[in-house]
Design an enzyme around this catalytic site. Structure first.
Site, PDB file in Angstrom:
ATOM      1  N   ASP A  15      -4.024   5.620   4.008  1.00 34.01           N
ATOM      2  CA  ASP A  15      -3.477   5.297   2.639  1.00 34.01           C
ATOM      3  C   ASP A  15      -4.665   5.581   1.770  1.00 34.01           C
ATOM      4  OD1 ASP A  15      -1.899   4.325   0.352  1.00 34.01           O
ATOM      5  OD2 ASP A  15      -1.903   2.273   1.373  1.00 34.01           O
ATOM      6  N   ASP A 109       0.337   9.585  -1.189  1.00 33.07           N
ATOM      7  CA  ASP A 109      -0.819   9.344  -0.862  1.00 33.07           C
ATOM      8  C   ASP A 109      -0.850   8.457   0.315  1.00 33.07           C
ATOM      9  OD1 ASP A 109       0.519   6.831  -1.983  1.00 33.07           O
ATOM     10  OD2 ASP A 109      -1.131   5.972  -2.157  1.00 33.07           O
ATOM     11  N   GLU A 110       0.127   8.811   1.247  1.00 32.58           N
ATOM     12  CA  GLU A 110       0.292   7.801   2.431  1.00 32.58           C
ATOM     13  C   GLU A 110       0.780   8.793   3.521  1.00 32.58           C
ATOM     14  OE1 GLU A 110       2.565   3.961   3.103  1.00 32.58           O
ATOM     15  OE2 GLU A 110       2.277   4.093   1.033  1.00 32.58           O
TER      16      GLU A 110
HETATM   17 MG   LIG Z   1      -2.102   3.988  -1.496  1.00 37.08          MG
END
Ligand SMILES: [Mg+2]
Length: 360
Positions: A15, A109-110
């Protein structure tokens, strides 16, 4: 005593830290060390990501811009640059692919990675995670946090433990104890409505959840009961799915009290539209058809839609269409317990499809 079944899987959840805000601070040195919010500061704007400096003031993702400004008067609002975020996302995704092809992106983003058998032949998943974090820092100038564990449920919770720029490893024999102290609302799969219902039943932590039997959970949570029952024991056998094609993007909200009043309904649909827009920009999933969903107090559901010749590419048009679809249903024949808005008929081929495929 039951214990998690021995599992050969090695799962990493990566993350990026305060992703959009970190990209903005990286690219504009005047923003470094400052409280910034990426997203809209206007009356209907929503914070997409806040920098850590802003989080100190309580500014959070999905918070209305006006509220964020009240909490942090010096907050600097930055207009999102999704092209820049997608480019970094693709860079990070390429780093993952040096280690494994079993990658499940959750957003830009993950992602979950299954590194049980990785291309680098590294037996320690912790070392793989450290290596990925080092490469991300070196090649993008940004930091990421990682959770390393034997399943997705725990890996995701773990990545949040030592943020920012942190690593957390939870071994199979530690899983149940790790979940026991976790607030249930943090479990991926327990939404805000479920979390409130659990709270009303005295279930605040994993340990509280562990103390309830399956029959009790089935009575209150129906088909989700088994997932919660197993989660409380640190068990989760869902595999890491390689990239899924999305056919629609939507946001919906269930209300505590059924809504009937026009002003309140319109306000909620505008808020849902703003959240949906954030999600659309994040996924690159622009669609031609806007769909309104209403679930009434008697649990009956209706959907109404409107299609455009080209994909909806503005937050205003999305909000206007959502409101128009809603207004056409007023006055409602009974209170609404849920409102939802989505876009369908996403651009499938060509450039946009490539962007989706590259998205983290
Ligand atoms: Mg994040």
């Amino acid at each position: 005593m039951e214990s998690p079944p021995p599992s050969p899987r090695k799962i990493i959840h990566i993350d990026m830290d305060a992703f959009y805000a970190s990209v903005e601070q990286r690219d504009d040195p005047t923003l470094r060390g400052k409280a910034i919010a990426v997203g809209g500061g206007g009356p209907r704007g929503v914070v997409a990501t806040a920098s850590y400096e802003a989080r100190v003031f309580g500014v959070r993702s999905a918070m209305p811009g006006a509220r964020a400004r009240r909490l942090c008067p010096d907050l600097i609002f930055v207009t999102p640059r999704f092209d820049a975020y997608r480019a970094v996302s693709a860079q990070v995704r390429e780093i993952f692919s040096r280690f494994t092809d079993i990658i499940q992106p959750l957003s830009l983003d993950e992602a979950y990675l299954d590194v049980t058998e990785n291309k680098a032949g590294i037996t320690s998943a912790t070392r793989v995670a450290e290596e990925i974090r080092r490469l991300i820092r070196e090649e993008t100038g940004l930091t990421a946090s990682a959770g390393v564990s034997y399943n997705k449920l725990i890996a995701k919770l773990a990545s949040d433990q030592n943020k920012p720029d942190g690593l957390c490893v939870v071994r199979p024999q530690e899983g149940e104890a790790f979940i026991a102290k976790m607030p249930v609302r943090r479990i991926h799969g327990v939404g805000p409505v479920t979390a409130r219902r659990m709270q009303a039943l005295g279930i605040e932590t994993g340990a509280d959840l562990r103390a309830r039997d399956l029959l009790f959970l089935q009575t209150h949570f129906g088909s989700s009961a088994l997932f919660y029952y197993r989660a409380a024991r640190g068990e989760d056998d869902r595999p890491v799915h390689e990239r899924q094609e999305r056919k629609s993007v939507s946001v919906e909200d269930t209300f505590f009290d059924d809504l009937t009043e026009e002003a309140r309904l319109v306000e909620e649909i505008a808020r849902i539209a703003a959240n949906l827009w954030v999600r659309i920009e994040k996924s690159g999933g622009y669609g031609r058809t806007v769909v309104l969903k209403i679930k009434f107090a008697d649990f009956r559901i209706i959907t109404r839609s409107r299609s455009f010749p080209a994909p909806v590419r503005s937050a205003d048009l999305l909000a206007q269409s959502g409101c128009a679809l809603l207004r056409a249903q007023l006055p409602l024949r009974m209170g609404a317990r849920l409102l939802g808005l989505g876009v369908h008929n996403l651009e499938g081929d060509g450039e946009e499809g490539d962007q989706l495929a590259l998205a983290l």
